[in-house]
Design a protein around this motif. Sequence first.
Motif, short mmCIF file in Angstrom:
data_model
loop_
_atom_site.label_atom_id
_atom_site.label_comp_id
_atom_site.label_asym_id
_atom_site.label_seq_id
_atom_site.Cartn_x
_atom_site.Cartn_y
_atom_site.Cartn_z
N GLU A 286 0.73 -1.33 -0.05
CA GLU A 286 -0.08 0.07 0.04
C GLU A 286 0.77 1.34 0.07
O GLU A 286 0.55 2.09 -0.66
CB GLU A 286 -0.92 -0.05 1.47
N ALA A 287 1.84 1.23 0.74
CA ALA A 287 2.72 2.26 0.94
C ALA A 287 3.50 2.59 -0.52
O ALA A 287 3.79 3.71 -0.97
CB ALA A 287 3.72 2.16 1.99
N GLU A 288 3.89 1.40 -1.03
CA GLU A 288 4.52 1.44 -2.27
C GLU A 288 3.72 1.96 -3.38
O GLU A 288 3.91 2.98 -4.69
CB GLU A 288 5.07 0.25 -2.60
N ASN A 289 2.45 1.80 -3.42
CA ASN A 289 1.27 2.26 -4.41
C ASN A 289 1.22 3.59 -4.12
O ASN A 289 0.98 4.38 -5.08
CB ASN A 289 -0.12 1.43 -4.11
N GLU A 290 1.17 4.11 -3.05
CA GLU A 290 1.14 5.34 -2.66
C GLU A 290 2.27 6.49 -3.28
O GLU A 290 1.96 7.40 -3.74
CB GLU A 290 0.71 5.75 -1.07
N ARG A 291 3.42 5.57 -3.06
CA ARG A 291 4.59 6.37 -3.61
C ARG A 291 4.57 6.65 -4.95
O ARG A 291 4.85 7.63 -5.43
CB ARG A 291 5.94 5.68 -2.91
N PHE A 292 4.14 5.50 -5.71
CA PHE A 292 4.03 5.57 -7.37
C PHE A 292 3.01 6.72 -7.69
O PHE A 292 3.39 7.53 -8.45
CB PHE A 292 3.58 4.19 -7.58
N MET A 293 1.94 6.65 -7.17
CA MET A 293 0.94 7.77 -7.51
C MET A 293 1.36 8.85 -7.14
O MET A 293 1.25 9.89 -8.09
CB MET A 293 -0.32 7.28 -6.75
N THR A 294 1.96 9.06 -5.84
CA THR A 294 2.48 10.45 -5.57
C THR A 294 3.66 11.04 -6.65
O THR A 294 3.63 12.40 -6.84
CB THR A 294 3.03 10.53 -4.05
N SER A 295 4.62 10.18 -7.15
CA SER A 295 5.47 10.53 -7.96
C SER A 295 4.86 10.91 -9.38
O SER A 295 5.45 12.11 -9.92
CB SER A 295 6.54 9.32 -8.26
N LEU A 296 3.86 10.42 -9.66
CA LEU A 296 3.24 10.87 -10.83
C LEU A 296 2.72 12.29 -10.63
O LEU A 296 2.64 13.04 -11.68
CB LEU A 296 2.30 9.77 -11.22
N ILE A 297 1.90 12.41 -9.64
CA ILE A 297 1.31 13.76 -9.44
C ILE A 297 2.30 14.86 -9.08
O ILE A 297 2.19 15.91 -9.81
CB ILE A 297 0.69 13.76 -8.00
N GLU A 298 3.41 14.70 -8.74
CA GLU A 298 4.78 15.55 -8.49
C GLU A 298 5.23 15.67 -9.85
O GLU A 298 5.30 16.93 -10.29
CB GLU A 298 5.56 15.04 -7.64
N ARG A 299 5.13 14.77 -10.60
CA ARG A 299 5.85 14.88 -12.18
C ARG A 299 4.91 15.72 -12.97
O ARG A 299 5.24 16.78 -13.72
CB ARG A 299 6.07 13.57 -12.78
N TYR A 300 3.50 15.64 -12.68
CA TYR A 300 2.73 16.42 -13.32
C TYR A 300 2.87 17.88 -12.99
O TYR A 300 2.71 18.88 -13.98
CB TYR A 300 1.36 15.81 -12.93
N GLN A 301 3.16 18.09 -11.72
CA GLN A 301 3.04 19.57 -11.24
C GLN A 301 4.39 20.32 -11.73
O GLN A 301 4.45 21.44 -12.29
CB GLN A 301 3.41 19.51 -9.66
N ASP A 302 5.35 19.52 -12.13
CA ASP A 302 6.60 20.09 -12.59
C ASP A 302 6.70 20.32 -14.23
O ASP A 302 6.96 21.07 -14.69
CB ASP A 302 7.76 19.30 -12.23
N GLN A 303 5.87 19.12 -14.82
CA GLN A 303 5.88 19.08 -16.23
C GLN A 303 4.33 18.72 -16.75
O GLN A 303 4.28 17.36 -16.91
CB GLN A 303 7.02 18.21 -16.85
N PRO A 304 3.51 19.45 -16.78
CA PRO A 304 1.90 19.02 -16.98
C PRO A 304 1.83 18.55 -18.23
O PRO A 304 0.91 17.91 -18.55
CB PRO A 304 1.41 20.51 -16.57
N SER A 305 2.66 19.01 -19.37
CA SER A 305 2.20 18.83 -20.70
C SER A 305 2.54 17.36 -21.04
O SER A 305 3.81 16.87 -20.54
CB SER A 305 3.26 19.62 -21.53
N GLY A 306 1.87 16.69 -21.61
CA GLY A 306 1.88 15.31 -22.17
C GLY A 306 1.96 13.90 -21.02
O GLY A 306 2.33 12.86 -21.17
N ILE A 307 1.43 14.53 -19.75
CA ILE A 307 1.48 13.40 -18.95
C ILE A 307 -0.08 13.03 -18.33
O ILE A 307 0.01 12.18 -17.68
CB ILE A 307 2.30 13.75 -17.50
#
Length: 355
Positions: A286-307
């Motif tokens: 569950e913690a690993e799943n949370e980290r995976f989703m969080t990393s995608l959210i952070e990446r979207y904030q840094d580079q919203p285009s194409g994600i």
Amino acid sequence: MVFGARVWKTGIAVTLALYLSALLNFTPPVIAAVAAIFAMQPSIYRSWRYFLEQLQTNVLGAALALLAGMFFSNNVIAIGIVCILVIVVCLRMGMEETIGLTLVTVVAVMEASGEWEFAVNRFLLSLIGIGCAFVINVLFFPPKPKDQFEAQIHTVFSKMSLLLRTVISDEIKENIFREEKGELSNSLQFLAGKYKLMEEEVKKLKRGKFSMIRHLVIYKQMLRALSKGLEVLDTVDEHFFQANRGPQTDALFDGHLEKLIKFHEHVLLKFDNKLKADSSEGLDMEAENERFMTSLIERYQDQPSGILRLSVVAAAMYDYGHQVARLDKLLEHYHRGDSEMKEPMDLLLKSFKRK
């Protein structure tokens, strides 16, 4: 199609119906054979329900046909009108499944032109066929949806895990992927059908033992987890390859999906009681799943285009992992025999009472 027990039982029921019809000198015996074919059902409960419903609708249909036959003989227009009337009555009674065989009885009785001896003969032929199917279904290899469900779970998961392990890397041939995914979808429908049969028997036959209801809670979550895995396949196929991504992104998604599949495999082995008790694995996943989703959210904030497309795929994977983790918790509580399954149990019991 495999020659299963139901295929053999249908043949035996038809043979028995024909034999009894000849023994009792009822003609034409084909009516009993047709009734036996219609009446073979996939569970004991459905066989009993079908028997009772057919008894009611056949009595009603035969009575209407006998009455109409006395006034209109075997006039084809009268037969059609009576058939329409019987269909309407069956629909109003909520007995749609009985319409086919009831109409056979109606036509056979009206063919006798209102002569009650022939009408009773044809009515009894229908009952012979229905009775033979019910007796054969109960006595010979009675349906066991629970055993069939458990036997199919691992087969379905193996097929799904192969597709999930190769979908990101795009290793499997396109035509093979489509074919295997179609078979997986059909297998899930088969499992859903078996679950429905188990649920019917528990609800309607008053066999709602606590242990069986606990199993139903787990089976339902198993279905949900497998369905979410199929949704991941659909989402990857629809969005992942159209997204702007690189080798690092492919490795991230492929690696997390591999972890989810391995976790799902371990959970199913827990169901079979083949693994040592380990409550930490579910929490870690569950913690690993949370980290995976969080990393995608952070990446979207840094580079919203194409994600955005990748976010859709990530959300499907997260939901799949969440449902597998929930199944893991249910199994942990089940094997410990504690009361933490109370919430899902209460919900299921309430649904039983509503039915």
